[in-house]
Design a protein around this motif. Structure first.
Motif, PDB file in Angstrom:
ATOM      1  N   ARG A   1       0.825  -1.209   0.000  1.00  0.00           N
ATOM      2  CA  ARG A   1       0.000   0.000   0.000  1.00  0.00           C
ATOM      3  C   ARG A   1       0.858   1.257   0.000  1.00  0.00           C
ATOM      4  N   GLU A   2       1.947   1.226   0.765  1.00  0.00           N
ATOM      5  CA  GLU A   2       2.822   2.406   0.814  1.00  0.00           C
ATOM      6  C   GLU A   2       3.462   2.660  -0.559  1.00  0.00           C
ATOM      7  N   ALA A   3       3.911   1.581  -1.209  1.00  0.00           N
ATOM      8  CA  ALA A   3       4.543   1.732  -2.526  1.00  0.00           C
ATOM      9  C   ALA A   3       3.523   2.249  -3.554  1.00  0.00           C
ATOM     10  N   ALA A   4       2.290   1.707  -3.497  1.00  0.00           N
ATOM     11  CA  ALA A   4       1.273   2.109  -4.467  1.00  0.00           C
ATOM     12  C   ALA A   4       0.889   3.568  -4.300  1.00  0.00           C
ATOM     13  N   ALA A   5       0.912   4.046  -3.052  1.00  0.00           N
ATOM     14  CA  ALA A   5       0.508   5.431  -2.796  1.00  0.00           C
ATOM     15  C   ALA A   5       1.455   6.427  -3.453  1.00  0.00           C
ATOM     16  N   LEU A   6       2.696   6.004  -3.713  1.00  0.00           N
ATOM     17  CA  LEU A   6       3.696   6.922  -4.277  1.00  0.00           C
ATOM     18  C   LEU A   6       3.775   6.854  -5.801  1.00  0.00           C
TER      19      LEU A   6
END
Ligand SMILES: [Zn+2]
Length: 367
Positions: free
Chosen positions: A28-33
């Motif tokens: 989720r953190e990677a996708a948010a960026l």
């Protein structure tokens, strides 16, 4: 950066929950960026790539090393994680163009537009339409006919018998290799639009009220006021009890409509084979108002068109196909004017050739 997938040491529910929750958080953190197509593709490869994707690694390291009793629980969590990653990818792909892409394609609607050239009527077309509309308002309809005519329609039925000297006043362009045909069938380029008068009368009984705009051809040398191809509008009115007064009233009205209500008209005796009596119509000079100037050669009058009462001989030709054109029972008048001449006067053009030069600097003045 995502860290390497660690080896799992415990396979109880709590340990699995913790391990998968950690992976989901990383995804989720990677996708948010993510920003841009390339970044989205890198995310897809990193998580879902067939060989080095992280899910592939999880499957290799965890599923394969798990004890048999933990495999079901692990498999359920694995599928849930995969669904989450795929959802994140779908969201990233479906989120539309990036800010950078939008900036590249932005349109500044405050910039001036591209001006396109729109067509406009040529002065000859416009003048023709002006003349036709004056007569249309009087109840005239429009007649048209061929530009390549027979000798019969151009001359004979208009009361120019073969050998008649009046034929010499219209130097004619004839179609080659017609010698074996009878004279009346030989083809030529019409020298006036009068053939359409006869063609109309042959097709309909009186009453007739038509104007005939069209292109005509004569073997004239080109000069400032003559062109071998030019345009005419002729008119024909046939009914019972048509008199010279009707001719005068009609043309006086038409000249005022074309040149302004202060224009005066007068009629001078003239000769045409197809009218009897014949007249030239003159209008008071539109440049000096009749006082006398260079344009009217100090006379105060300008000769504008030819007209007259239809010669009974012309009706006799029409009566061959439409007996109702009995010269004893009907009468009529005809007139004809040159479109170029009227356009030159109305728009102050000094050379007839300007109409055909296709010089946009000239033509554009009248748009
Ligand atoms: Zn004048």
């Amino acid at each position: 950066m995502n860290e390497e997938i660690p080896n799992l040491t415990a396979f109880d529910e709590a340990a699995l929950d913790q391990a998968f929750a950690r992976l989901e958080r990383q995804a989720r953190e990677a996708a948010a960026l993510l920003s841009g197509e390339q970044a989205v593709e890198a995310f897809r490869l990193q998580w879902l790539g067939r060989k080095q994707g992280r899910l592939n690694e999880v499957s290799g390291r965890w599923l394969k090393t798990a004890p048999a009793e933990a495999r079901r629980a692990l498999g359920l969590r694995f599928n849930a994680l995969k669904a989450v990653v795929e959802g994140l990818l779908d969201a990233a792909l479906g989120s539309g163009p990036t800010d950078a892409a939008l900036a590249r394609e932005a349109i500044d609607i405050t910039l001036p537009g591209t001006r396109r050239l729109t067509g406009a009527e040529h002065l000859i077309t416009r003048t023709t339409n002006e003349i036709v509309s004056v007569f249309a308002a009087l109840g005239y309809s429009v007649g048209v006919g061929p530009e390549v005519e027979t000798d019969y329609y151009n001359f004979e039925c208009m009361n120019f018998p073969p050998g008649h000297p009046a034929r010499d006043t219209q130097d004619t362009l004839v179609i080659a290799n017609q010698e074996r045909r009878p004279q009346r069938d030989r083809l030529l380029l019409r020298t006036h639009t009068s053939p359409v008068q006869m063609r109309t009368m042959e097709m309909q009984p009186p009453p007739v009220r038509i104007v005939i705009p069209g292109k005509v051809h004569r073997n004239d040398a080109d000069d400032a006021t003559h062109s071998s191809t030019f345009h005419q509008v002729e008119g024909l009115c046939v009914d019972t009890n048509i008199t010279f007064s009707d001719l005068k009233g009609t043309l006086d009205y038409a000249m005022k409509a074309l040149f302004g209500s202060s224009v005066k008209t007068r009629f001078y005796p003239s000769f045409f084979p197809f009218t009897e009596p014949s007249a030239d119509l003159q209008i008071s000079c539109i440049f000096c108002g009749g006082k006398g100037c260079r344009k009217c050669k100090q006379s105060g009058w300008i000769e504008l068109l030819g007209c007259g009462m239809v010669d009974p001989a012309v009706f006799a030709f029409a009566a061959e196909k439409q007996p109702a054109y009995d010269p004893k029972k009907i009468s009529g008048f005809a007139f004809g004017m040159g479109v170029e001449r009227i356009a030159m006067m109305k728009y102050g053009v000094s050379e007839i050739g300007k109409f055909y030069d296709e010089d946009m600097r000239f033509l554009g003045q009248f748009v």
